[in-house]
Scaffold this active site. Sequence first.
Site, PDB file in Angstrom:
ATOM      1  N   SER A  18      16.530   2.668  -5.252  1.00 46.06           N
ATOM      2  CA  SER A  18      17.874   2.691  -5.841  1.00 46.06           C
ATOM      3  C   SER A  18      18.854   3.512  -5.028  1.00 46.06           C
ATOM      4  O   SER A  18      20.071   3.351  -5.157  1.00 46.06           O
ATOM      5  CB  SER A  18      17.810   3.231  -7.279  1.00 46.06           C
ATOM      6  OG  SER A  18      17.626   4.643  -7.296  1.00 46.06           O
ATOM      7  N   GLY A  58       9.023   3.958  -3.635  1.00 46.45           N
ATOM      8  CA  GLY A  58       9.189   4.373  -5.018  1.00 46.45           C
ATOM      9  C   GLY A  58      10.436   3.764  -5.638  1.00 46.45           C
ATOM     10  O   GLY A  58      11.315   3.240  -4.940  1.00 46.45           O
ATOM     11  N   CYS A  59      10.522   3.855  -6.963  1.00 41.93           N
ATOM     12  CA  CYS A  59      11.650   3.246  -7.678  1.00 41.93           C
ATOM     13  C   CYS A  59      12.952   4.000  -7.428  1.00 41.93           C
ATOM     14  O   CYS A  59      13.993   3.386  -7.179  1.00 41.93           O
ATOM     15  CB  CYS A  59      11.349   3.152  -9.175  1.00 41.93           C
ATOM     16  SG  CYS A  59      10.721   4.677  -9.906  1.00 41.93           S
ATOM     17  N   TYR A  60      12.907   5.329  -7.476  1.00 40.08           N
ATOM     18  CA  TYR A  60      14.120   6.095  -7.174  1.00 40.08           C
ATOM     19  C   TYR A  60      14.583   5.867  -5.733  1.00 40.08           C
ATOM     20  O   TYR A  60      15.778   5.617  -5.498  1.00 40.08           O
ATOM     21  CB  TYR A  60      13.889   7.587  -7.417  1.00 40.08           C
ATOM     22  CG  TYR A  60      13.909   8.019  -8.854  1.00 40.08           C
ATOM     23  CD1 TYR A  60      14.963   7.678  -9.700  1.00 40.08           C
ATOM     24  CD2 TYR A  60      12.882   8.798  -9.379  1.00 40.08           C
ATOM     25  CE1 TYR A  60      14.989   8.091 -11.021  1.00 40.08           C
ATOM     26  CE2 TYR A  60      12.896   9.215 -10.706  1.00 40.08           C
ATOM     27  CZ  TYR A  60      13.950   8.863 -11.525  1.00 40.08           C
ATOM     28  OH  TYR A  60      13.973   9.281 -12.839  1.00 40.08           O
ATOM     29  N   GLU A  68      18.472  -1.195 -11.113  1.00 40.85           N
ATOM     30  CA  GLU A  68      17.281  -1.991 -10.813  1.00 40.85           C
ATOM     31  C   GLU A  68      16.284  -1.837 -11.945  1.00 40.85           C
ATOM     32  O   GLU A  68      16.386  -0.915 -12.758  1.00 40.85           O
ATOM     33  CB  GLU A  68      16.637  -1.531  -9.500  1.00 40.85           C
ATOM     34  CG  GLU A  68      16.013  -0.148  -9.621  1.00 40.85           C
ATOM     35  CD  GLU A  68      15.371   0.365  -8.359  1.00 40.85           C
ATOM     36  OE1 GLU A  68      15.650  -0.169  -7.283  1.00 40.85           O
ATOM     37  OE2 GLU A  68      14.593   1.336  -8.467  1.00 40.85           O
TER      38      GLU A  68
END
Length: 366
Positions: free
Chosen positions: A158, A153-155, A338
């Site tokens: 990061s 996932g994106c979170y 990001e």
Amino acid sequence: MKKKVAIVGASGYSGEELLRLLLAHPLAELTAVTSRQYAGQTVAQVFPRFSLYPGAKVLRFSEPNADLLAKQAEVVFLALPHGVAAQYAVPLLQLGCQVIDLSADFRLKNDALYREFYGHDHPAPDLLKKSVYGLPEIYRAQIRNASLVASPGCYPTSILLPTVPLLREGLIKPTGIIADSLSGVSGAGRKAELDYLFVECNESVRPYAVPKHRHLSEIEQELSLAAATVVTIQFTPHLIPVNRGILTTLYLAPVQHFESGTEVPAASSTDAATTLAALSEKIAACYHAAYGNEPFVRLLDPARSELPDTKNVAGTNVIEIAWRLDPRTGRLIVMSAEDNIIKGASGQAVQCFNVMCGFSETAGLV
């Protein structure tokens, strides 16, 4: 030699970005794209901005069919909601395809944990142990030989990329980790819901999914593996009125305290400054050892007061990482930025594709 690839669910934000990247990829031949909504229409009709890409005026969206996809492609990207992706992954794998899944269906190794965070039984629990978590900077060797890759996932991306090296080297405590993240609206996906309408989001910043966002499950899983102990973190996501981008700030506790009067009794200011300098060097060395040669990790120089900025990563597969030691609080502050749709989704999936196929990791991404 080009690899034949397909995208299932190519009409969402991540699917659209995958289209862009794979249409232009020098070593990928995009042979099939699926969308029930747009079946029968060409890619150029649905996304006019792709009109000049090779094949965009010919390639048509179709209904998803695993048997047909397996005949058309060697590698299939699944840009589908969780719970749906597994329905296609199972037959595609059985038919000999390699699968890169952008949903959450194969990121976790424990089906009970999946049930806890996603509210239903896992549709293919036997595959959880076989999937590889798709962070190339951490799992490159495993991705190289994988048949099923679970793109993070994106979170989590990061948070994990800045934190994993520090935990592996024992430079921070595995307890008391706090993560604050801010995400653009595209992170919610392409859907018509009240909370994501322009008037609701514009001029507004708000937290959500507090205190148990679904991504916590994979974040804590991967941090626990890095620390070799159970890690529980505090994570608060926020929605901000930008199209794309994630900025994360992490508050971490160094194992070696450096502030005067805490774990260094009666430390003089000179002693504290020496300890601070030594710890700074260890952190810098840790990051440079982990990411100094990584094409998509940009380590920002503390000496130049550089800090992450979403405008510098938007539209790229790059994550920026910066860090500061705070002598007042004794905390290490680590920040990252990001593009949530690229490094946080489609670009990272293409990066995994490159690794799986033995291509240059930057192919189609720079």
